[in-house]
Scaffold this motif. Structure first.
Motif, short mmCIF file in Angstrom:
data_model
loop_
_atom_site.label_atom_id
_atom_site.label_comp_id
_atom_site.label_asym_id
_atom_site.label_seq_id
_atom_site.Cartn_x
_atom_site.Cartn_y
_atom_site.Cartn_z
N LEU A 121 0.94 -1.22 -0.39
CA LEU A 121 0.22 -0.10 -0.19
C LEU A 121 0.30 1.13 -0.07
CD1 LEU A 121 -3.67 0.50 0.68
CD2 LEU A 121 -2.60 1.26 2.51
N PHE A 153 -4.41 9.41 1.37
CA PHE A 153 -3.93 8.19 2.40
C PHE A 153 -4.34 8.39 3.52
CE2 PHE A 153 -1.25 5.41 4.35
CZ PHE A 153 -0.37 4.54 3.82
N LEU A 205 -6.12 4.92 -1.12
CA LEU A 205 -5.46 4.51 -0.22
C LEU A 205 -5.63 4.15 1.57
CD1 LEU A 205 -2.52 5.11 -1.53
CD2 LEU A 205 -3.71 3.44 -2.94
N ASP A 209 -4.55 2.30 5.12
CA ASP A 209 -4.56 1.40 5.95
C ASP A 209 -4.53 0.95 7.38
OD1 ASP A 209 -1.85 0.11 7.15
OD2 ASP A 209 -0.21 1.82 7.72
#
Lengths: 284, 351
Positions: free
Chosen positions: B45, B78, B159, B161
């Protein structure tokens, strides 16, 4: 009897009072009394004598030199402190442990030795001293030497304050800023610096107090040329040795005042920004 | 935006975190990178984001080679596990950060930035909290702000996480459903990392199962669950039971007894995998038969542990909790679906 100890870790009333009394007595004896002595001695011959002794050319020169040294040494140590803390907190590299130890060196070494190091480096018998002298640059027994010695003695303050703070904060915020399109400089100015500003301020205040108050290292390199290379602490000592108590304590009270102002300033800022402080330190 | 990962390798101090991984991410899909810790999913990622640079290989955004682009140039959104909100900024300042730091030529007027940030705040259902600081919000609210902040820059790829990793179970489930809605409304190509298979199965269009720096299987949740292509995936996704078998004469055998399953052309030692709940109870000899070791009710099912064959291999099967067979001391069954892997392949197990 059941309520004598409200919890396992709290002592009985008399013990609490005893501890508080010891603490207060200790502080009165070692902190308040000397401060009182300094100010009372300074003002013994009245305000007139106090101010006139501060206005003598030598005193004025000492005050000017002390401020000059602080103005040079503190910003340099801020830059160095941020760089060192950044490198240590955010990168992994060889010799990191050594760097952390080295930053503490000025704390563990006697200031007199710090001064002597510069005498060895820039003295008449050294390699650097005569070479610089041939270009007309005097380091030892001149202002540059005093500045160097002060920087050496004060450089751990900012770095020490910032390293644990930055290590604790990690690089998440910086990564977030970069991912949102911020440049490295924008990230530093808008994210990193605000995150560390309270630690930085505290470090600067401590660094400044020490830079203005340093005696040992500066005494070795200054040569004590009256009106030229005497800082306030040196001037205080010289006046005192000449039995000029009023002038000595007048200047000393100015230094003591600086310490008090530093503390008041810090408390004031903490009080004024307590909400924001809580928000910043409140973690993630 | 399609993202193509082409034979990407990543080493940290000579330790390979990813071994030549290739993956095609389709435009507009919600794909989960799923694996145990140390499988390389977060590294992958971060490589897509540009927070790490690959040792080898290339990453394409559409037709464009993004391998050498910085994280700023890639224009990605992100979202971090621990939110990474700027704690000295209010919620509104956090959301507008990405627009405020743009160079003058591309920066919207400050009134427009404010309006957009307020819209996004509304979009993540946090209207009215614009003046709060991050530490005055709950974990779930913080992660919503983090998502709004990432969406503000109109990223080409989103993205995430382990976005729900720091939240408690109740909030996790709620946010999971909500993220799916957000994805369906915005249509962003979204990649999220998780170690929680339930989360991945529920949320993702496709799963990419990873282990030890390699991709084990890519497919829809149903494909991965129903037809795992490796022992690792069988063990990692859902529950599985596993038996050592011998394939001979077109049949599978355990300890000299045929178990009523064809060997499908395979000969030699192998491991048989099936789902504990995916079995039929049968009568007769040509089946997997075992002695009941324990039988306990778990919610709506009864979990029966059996010892099978001469060397008493232990496996589990699930029955309806009120099934009469739950009282018996001996059971015979047949898996409805199963897979056989040669023994040599079974060296990876879930840690």
């Amino acid at each position: 009897m059941a309520n004598r100890y409200p919890s396992a870790t709290s002592e009985s009333r008399p013990v609490q009072w005893l501890l508080i009394a010891i603490c207060l007595a200790f502080m009165a004896l070692f902190l308040v009394l000397p401060l009182y002595a300094v100010f009372s001695e300074a003002l013994r011959q009245g305000l007139g004598a106090f101010f006139s002794s501060l206005q003598s050319p030598d005193a004025q020169s000492a005050i000017r030199l002390t401020l000059t040294v602080a103005v040079i040494a503190v910003p340099l140590n801020v830059v160095f402190g941020i760089c060192a803390a950044w490198a240590i907190a955010k990168y992994e590299f060889k010799g990191k442990a050594l760097l952390i130890t080295l930053i503490d060196l000025p704390f563990s070494i006697s200031p007199v030795i710090a001064g002597l190091v510069y005498v060895l480096l820039f003295g008449a018998g050294s390699f650097l001293g005569p070479w610089l002298k041939s270009y007309g640059i005097e380091v030892l027994f001149a202002v540059p030497g005093i500045v160097l010695a002060t920087i050496f003695v004060t450089f751990p303050f900012v770095a020490r304050e910032l390293i644990p703070l930055m290590q604790d904060q990690g690089t998440g915020d910086e990564e977030a800023a970069l991912s949102l399109g911020a440049s490295g400089w924008q990230t530093f100015m808008r994210v990193t610096l605000p995150n560390i500003r309270w630690g930085l301020l505290y470090g600067v205040l401590l660094c400044n107090a020490r830079a203005m108050g340093e005696f040992g290292a500066v005494a070795v390199v200054s040569g004590k040329i009256r009106g030229q290379t005497t800082t306030m602490p040196l001037q205080v000592e010289m006046l005192y040795n000449e039995y000029n108590a009023t002038a000595a304590f007048a200047l000393a009270s100015l230094l003591a005042l600086l310490a008090l102002v530093t503390l008041v300033l810090k408390s004031l800022l903490e009080w004024r920004f307590s909400d924001e402080l809580a928000a910043t330190n409140g973690g993630h | 935006m399609e993202v193509r990962i082409d034979k990407v390798r990543k080493e940290f101090d000579r330790f390979a975190a990813l071994h030549d991984v290739s993956l095609d991410i389709r435009s507009g899909e919600l794909i989960a990178l799923l694996g145990p810790s140390g499988s390389g999913k977060t590294t992958l990622l971060r490589l897509i984001a540009g927070l790490e640079r690959p040792t080898n290989g290339k990453i394409f955004f559409g037709e464009e080679d993004a391998s050498d682009k910085t994280v700023q140039e890639r224009n990605i959104g992100f979202v971090f596990q621990h939110y990474a909100l700027f704690r000295h900024m209010t919620v509104l300042e956090n959301i507008s950060f990405g627009l405020k730091v743009r160079p003058k030529e591309t920066r919207p007027a400050s009134a427009d930035i404010r309006r957009k940030a307020l819209e996004l705040l509304d979009f993540v259902q946090l209207s009215g909290l614009d003046k709060r600081y991050p530490n005055q919000l709950s974990g779930g609210q913080r992660q919503r702000v983090a998502l709004a902040r990432a969406l503000a820059i109109e990223p080409r790829v989103l993205l995430l996480d382990e976005p729900f990793g720091a939240l408690d179970a109740q909030v996790r489930r709620e946010l999971r459903r909500w993220l799916r809605e957000v994805h369906d409304r915005t249509g962003h190509t979204t990649v999220f990392v998780t170690h929680d298979q339930e989360e991945a199965l529920e949320l993702a269009d496709r799963l990419c199962v990873m282990s030890q720096g390699r991709i084990e299987q890519v497919g829809t949740p149903d494909e991965v669950y129903d037809r795992p292509t490796s022992p690792f995936v069988f063990n990692f996704i859902g529950e599985s039971s596993e038996l050592a078998v011998t394939a001979e004469n077109k049949e599978l055998w355990i300890g000299g007894r045929a178990i009523g399953l064809p060997s499908d052309g395979f000969e030699g030692q192998g491991r048989l995998f099936f789902r504990p709940h995916d079995v039929d109870l049968v009568e007769g000899d040509a089946a997997l038969a075992g002695v009941v070791i324990s039988s306990r009710r778990v919610g709506g099912t009864r979990r029966v542990e059996l010892a099978i064959g001469g060397d008493a291999q232990k496996i589990e099967i699930d029955l309806p909790f009120d099934h009469p067979a739950g009282e018996r001391s001996r059971l015979a069954f047949r898996p409805k679906r199963w897979r056989l892997f040669p023994t040599a392949e079974v060296h990876q197990k879930v840690p």
